[in-house]
Design a protein around this motif. Structure first.
Motif, PDB file in Angstrom:
ATOM      1  N   LEU A  15      77.992  15.407  -1.619  1.00 31.59           N
ATOM      2  CA  LEU A  15      78.253  16.687  -0.988  1.00 31.59           C
ATOM      3  C   LEU A  15      78.620  17.690  -2.076  1.00 31.59           C
ATOM      4  O   LEU A  15      78.873  17.313  -3.227  1.00 31.59           O
ATOM      5  N   ASP A  16      78.659  18.967  -1.720  1.00 30.99           N
ATOM      6  CA  ASP A  16      79.011  19.988  -2.701  1.00 30.99           C
ATOM      7  C   ASP A  16      80.411  19.744  -3.245  1.00 30.99           C
ATOM      8  O   ASP A  16      81.309  19.291  -2.518  1.00 30.99           O
ATOM      9  N   LYS A  17      80.607  20.062  -4.501  1.00 31.20           N
ATOM     10  CA  LYS A  17      81.917  19.902  -5.116  1.00 31.20           C
ATOM     11  C   LYS A  17      82.931  20.787  -4.404  1.00 31.20           C
ATOM     12  O   LYS A  17      82.759  22.005  -4.328  1.00 31.20           O
ATOM     13  N   PRO A  18      83.992  20.210  -3.853  1.00 22.25           N
ATOM     14  CA  PRO A  18      84.981  21.038  -3.140  1.00 22.25           C
ATOM     15  C   PRO A  18      85.776  21.907  -4.107  1.00 22.25           C
ATOM     16  O   PRO A  18      86.299  21.428  -5.102  1.00 22.25           O
ATOM     17  N   THR A  19      85.854  23.165  -3.795  1.00 22.86           N
ATOM     18  CA  THR A  19      86.612  24.093  -4.624  1.00 22.86           C
ATOM     19  C   THR A  19      87.962  24.437  -4.003  1.00 22.86           C
ATOM     20  O   THR A  19      88.701  25.262  -4.548  1.00 22.86           O
ATOM     21  N   SER A  20      88.270  23.812  -2.880  1.00 21.26           N
ATOM     22  CA  SER A  20      89.568  24.003  -2.239  1.00 21.26           C
ATOM     23  C   SER A  20      89.866  22.786  -1.380  1.00 21.26           C
ATOM     24  O   SER A  20      88.968  22.008  -1.027  1.00 21.26           O
ATOM     25  N   TYR A  21      91.129  22.624  -1.049  1.00 21.89           N
ATOM     26  CA  TYR A  21      91.532  21.525  -0.177  1.00 21.89           C
ATOM     27  C   TYR A  21      90.934  21.700   1.213  1.00 21.89           C
ATOM     28  O   TYR A  21      90.556  20.728   1.867  1.00 21.89           O
ATOM     29  N   THR A  22      90.809  22.935   1.673  1.00 18.15           N
ATOM     30  CA  THR A  22      90.190  23.195   2.965  1.00 18.15           C
ATOM     31  C   THR A  22      88.748  22.725   2.981  1.00 18.15           C
ATOM     32  O   THR A  22      88.286  22.103   3.949  1.00 18.15           O
ATOM     33  N   MET A  23      88.017  23.003   1.903  1.00 18.89           N
ATOM     34  CA  MET A  23      86.622  22.558   1.823  1.00 18.89           C
ATOM     35  C   MET A  23      86.542  21.036   1.788  1.00 18.89           C
ATOM     36  O   MET A  23      85.650  20.436   2.406  1.00 18.89           O
ATOM     37  N   LEU A  24      87.471  20.386   1.095  1.00 21.01           N
ATOM     38  CA  LEU A  24      87.494  18.924   1.053  1.00 21.01           C
ATOM     39  C   LEU A  24      87.695  18.352   2.451  1.00 21.01           C
ATOM     40  O   LEU A  24      86.999  17.408   2.862  1.00 21.01           O
ATOM     41  N   LYS A  25      88.631  18.914   3.213  1.00 18.76           N
ATOM     42  CA  LYS A  25      88.865  18.430   4.575  1.00 18.76           C
ATOM     43  C   LYS A  25      87.656  18.696   5.467  1.00 18.76           C
ATOM     44  O   LYS A  25      87.330  17.869   6.336  1.00 18.76           O
ATOM     45  N   ASN A  26      86.981  19.821   5.259  1.00 23.19           N
ATOM     46  CA  ASN A  26      85.782  20.124   6.049  1.00 23.19           C
ATOM     47  C   ASN A  26      84.684  19.099   5.783  1.00 23.19           C
ATOM     48  O   ASN A  26      83.961  18.696   6.708  1.00 23.19           O
ATOM     49  N   GLU A  27      84.545  18.673   4.541  1.00 22.13           N
ATOM     50  CA  GLU A  27      83.512  17.682   4.213  1.00 22.13           C
ATOM     51  C   GLU A  27      83.845  16.320   4.820  1.00 22.13           C
ATOM     52  O   GLU A  27      82.954  15.614   5.309  1.00 22.13           O
ATOM     53  N   ILE A  28      85.123  15.952   4.804  1.00 23.48           N
ATOM     54  CA  ILE A  28      85.526  14.695   5.441  1.00 23.48           C
ATOM     55  C   ILE A  28      85.280  14.770   6.947  1.00 23.48           C
ATOM     56  O   ILE A  28      84.812  13.800   7.568  1.00 23.48           O
ATOM     57  N   ALA A  29      85.579  15.935   7.544  1.00 18.09           N
ATOM     58  CA  ALA A  29      85.342  16.110   8.975  1.00 18.09           C
ATOM     59  C   ALA A  29      83.853  16.015   9.291  1.00 18.09           C
ATOM     60  O   ALA A  29      83.459  15.488  10.348  1.00 18.09           O
ATOM     61  N   TRP A  30      83.010  16.518   8.389  1.00 19.20           N
ATOM     62  CA  TRP A  30      81.559  16.432   8.611  1.00 19.20           C
ATOM     63  C   TRP A  30      81.102  14.975   8.607  1.00 19.20           C
ATOM     64  O   TRP A  30      80.293  14.567   9.436  1.00 19.20           O
ATOM     65  N   VAL A  31      81.617  14.188   7.679  1.00 14.30           N
ATOM     66  CA  VAL A  31      81.254  12.767   7.631  1.00 14.30           C
ATOM     67  C   VAL A  31      81.710  12.068   8.906  1.00 14.30           C
ATOM     68  O   VAL A  31      81.003  11.226   9.464  1.00 14.30           O
ATOM     69  N   LYS A  32      82.905  12.427   9.403  1.00 16.09           N
ATOM     70  CA  LYS A  32      83.394  11.831  10.641  1.00 16.09           C
ATOM     71  C   LYS A  32      82.492  12.188  11.807  1.00 16.09           C
ATOM     72  O   LYS A  32      82.236  11.357  12.695  1.00 16.09           O
ATOM     73  N   ALA A  33      81.999  13.420  11.839  1.00 10.63           N
ATOM     74  CA  ALA A  33      81.110  13.849  12.917  1.00 10.63           C
ATOM     75  C   ALA A  33      79.703  13.286  12.764  1.00 10.63           C
ATOM     76  O   ALA A  33      78.939  13.277  13.726  1.00 10.63           O
ATOM     77  N   ASN A  34      79.365  12.811  11.564  1.00  9.63           N
ATOM     78  CA  ASN A  34      78.044  12.224  11.293  1.00  9.63           C
ATOM     79  C   ASN A  34      78.232  10.848  10.674  1.00  9.63           C
ATOM     80  O   ASN A  34      77.952  10.649   9.481  1.00  9.63           O
ATOM     81  N   PRO A  35      78.714   9.874  11.446  1.00 13.28           N
ATOM     82  CA  PRO A  35      79.073   8.567  10.869  1.00 13.28           C
ATOM     83  C   PRO A  35      77.903   7.765  10.331  1.00 13.28           C
ATOM     84  O   PRO A  35      78.111   6.803   9.591  1.00 13.28           O
ATOM     85  N   THR A  36      76.674   8.149  10.690  1.00 18.12           N
ATOM     86  CA  THR A  36      75.519   7.438  10.165  1.00 18.12           C
ATOM     87  C   THR A  36      75.026   8.011   8.846  1.00 18.12           C
ATOM     88  O   THR A  36      74.012   7.557   8.316  1.00 18.12           O
ATOM     89  N   SER A  37      75.719   9.022   8.319  1.00 17.76           N
ATOM     90  CA  SER A  37      75.282   9.644   7.066  1.00 17.76           C
ATOM     91  C   SER A  37      75.517   8.748   5.863  1.00 17.76           C
ATOM     92  O   SER A  37      74.909   8.926   4.814  1.00 17.76           O
ATOM     93  N   CYS A  38      76.426   7.786   5.982  1.00 13.48           N
ATOM     94  CA  CYS A  38      76.707   6.879   4.872  1.00 13.48           C
ATOM     95  C   CYS A  38      77.453   5.666   5.401  1.00 13.48           C
ATOM     96  O   CYS A  38      77.949   5.669   6.531  1.00 13.48           O
ATOM     97  N   LYS A  39      77.540   4.636   4.573  1.00 13.15           N
ATOM     98  CA  LYS A  39      78.367   3.466   4.875  1.00 13.15           C
ATOM     99  C   LYS A  39      79.616   3.435   4.005  1.00 13.15           C
ATOM    100  O   LYS A  39      80.548   2.682   4.300  1.00 13.15           O
ATOM    101  N   THR A  40      79.605   4.225   2.947  1.00 10.21           N
ATOM    102  CA  THR A  40      80.763   4.307   2.052  1.00 10.21           C
ATOM    103  C   THR A  40      80.943   5.755   1.627  1.00 10.21           C
ATOM    104  O   THR A  40      79.998   6.385   1.161  1.00 10.21           O
ATOM    105  N   LEU A  41      82.156   6.267   1.789  1.00  9.98           N
ATOM    106  CA  LEU A  41      82.492   7.592   1.279  1.00  9.98           C
ATOM    107  C   LEU A  41      83.326   7.405   0.015  1.00  9.98           C
ATOM    108  O   LEU A  41      84.350   6.721   0.037  1.00  9.98           O
ATOM    109  N   VAL A  42      82.876   8.014  -1.066  1.00 10.36           N
ATOM    110  CA  VAL A  42      83.552   7.902  -2.352  1.00 10.36           C
ATOM    111  C   VAL A  42      84.148   9.255  -2.710  1.00 10.36           C
ATOM    112  O   VAL A  42      83.416  10.254  -2.774  1.00 10.36           O
ATOM    113  N   ILE A  43      85.452   9.301  -2.920  1.00 13.19           N
ATOM    114  CA  ILE A  43      86.092  10.497  -3.448  1.00 13.19           C
ATOM    115  C   ILE A  43      86.361  10.251  -4.925  1.00 13.19           C
ATOM    116  O   ILE A  43      87.153   9.387  -5.292  1.00 13.19           O
ATOM    117  N   ASP A  44      85.698  10.996  -5.753  1.00 15.78           N
ATOM    118  CA  ASP A  44      85.704  10.777  -7.195  1.00 15.78           C
ATOM    119  C   ASP A  44      86.144  12.084  -7.895  1.00 15.78           C
ATOM    120  O   ASP A  44      85.340  12.972  -8.102  1.00 15.78           O
TER     121      ASP A  44
END
Length: 361
Positions: free
Chosen positions: A51-80
């Motif tokens: 996903l796009d590099k988060p430039t704020s904590y709000t954007m990071l939470k939005n990306e996590i929320a997107w993965v939750k709403a699209n659970p088939t998008s991946c089997k592993t979420l990596v925060i690096d």
């Protein structure tokens, strides 16, 4: 009440930490169908989904929320990495309380707020685990002097690099949250030559899975104390997840099913993820910080709408050029983005009769 017995295959919460360049990101990329949230831009040279590099904590939470709403998008979420994500949390905490830095709070309150917000972030990630998505957090390692109260002397010890003073609060929180804390390091052997000099040899990359006086590590799967830095050594832990991973499919009526059978089937070869490049929007002013731009693009928010919000809330007079807004104002907007977005959707976009004149926007 229902009693269950035996082991249950479920998604895992994994923390991988070690010195820079050891290969943490490459190791995480071997997990099942990984999707990266690259907080520091270290995967640009890797062939991975991100996903796009988060430039704020709000954007990071939005990306996590997107993965939750699209659970088939991946089997592993990596925060690096999680320590860079912690930096976003600290910036957000400071913006919420209108502080220039974490030390400005006094009495350690800033570190307490950071710990609480990190706990909320881990809870969000835990919700993904409940959906059957593995969560992998990579982190840098730091070495510090450690002295036990009942022992003589001190020694060097590797720990999670989660800030300086915050490490006493957030690092234990992350370790307790994880099912596995794996420490990656170079294995070296110190040998004494014939002339009495010491020489270091080796340098193989290994993975430590159990607690040691010189590092933090743990696992709940009975792994050997030392493993090669290779995903194959732990692949068996994730082998049984595909059969138990829940699938979310909308229920269809008989008529809908019949219609679907008559329509041509379109195969999907890739998953569409939210990206600021995929949105069609006029270029945003260079005076806006990147953090606010990254939040504006997915919602198609325009600079004019932000000026209207500032007028509605009484922040600035009507007609104030957007380039005159101070930088700390944008920090506040990023932190309170959901509230700002609510004003735009419920007042600005639904009431076109709001008087509006912008000079130089």
């Amino acid at each position: 009440m229902q009693i269950t017995r035996g082991k249950r295959a479920r998604a895992q919460k994994v923390v991988i930490y070690g010195p820079e360049g050891i290969g943490k990101s490459s190791f995480a990329a071997q997990f099942p169908e990984p999707l990266f949230i690259d907080t520091e831009g270290s995967t640009d040279n890797m062939d991975v989904a991100r996903l796009d590099k988060p430039t704020s904590y709000t954007m990071l939470k939005n990306e996590i929320a997107w993965v939750k709403a699209n659970p088939t998008s991946c089997k592993t979420l990596v925060i690096d990495t999680i320590d860079w994500a912690e930096s976003l949390v600290i910036e957000d905490v400071c913006a919420q309380h209108q502080k220039r830095g974490i030390e400005e709070f006094g009495w350690g309150n800033g570190y307490t707020y950071t710990k609480e917000e990190m706990g909320r972030l881990l809870n969000l990630l835990g919700e993904l685990v409940d959906l059957g998505i593995n969560v992998v957090l990579t982190a840098h390692a730091q070495m510090r002097k450690f002295e036990q109260p009942d022992e003589m002397g001190a020694y060097d010890r590797w720990e999670l690099k989660l800030g300086k003073k915050t490490s006493s609060q957030t690092a234990p929180l992350v370790k307790e949250w994880a099912d596995m804390v794996l420490f990656a390091n170079y294995k070296t052997t110190v040998m004494t030559t014939d002339n009495g000099k010491k020489k270091a040899t080796g340098g193989a990359r290994v993975l430590y899975t159990q607690h040691h006086p010189a590092w933090d590590a743990k696992n709940r799967h009975g792994l050997p104390e030392e493993l090669p830095l290779d995903y194959g050594a732990i692949a068996h832990i994730f082998a049984g997840q595909s059969a138990t991973r829940p699938t979310q499919q909308p229920q269809q009526s008989a008529q809908d099913q019949q219609t679907a059978q008559q329509e041509p089937t379109v195969s999907k070869t890739e998953t569409t993820v939210p990206s600021q490049q995929s949105q069609s929007q006029a270029p945003l002013p260079d005076t806006l910080p990147q953090a606010i731009k990254d939040l504006m693009v997915p919602e198609q928010v325009t600079p004019d709408e932000l000026v209207q919000v500032a007028y509605i809330r009484g922040h600035f007079p009507l007609g104030t050029p957007i380039e005159n807004f101070p930088l700390n104002y944008w920090d506040m907007i990023v932190t309170n983005w959901q509230a700002t977005l609510e004003v735009i959707k419920t007042q600005v976009r639904t009431n076109p009769e709001i008087p509006f004149t912008v000079e130089g926007a």
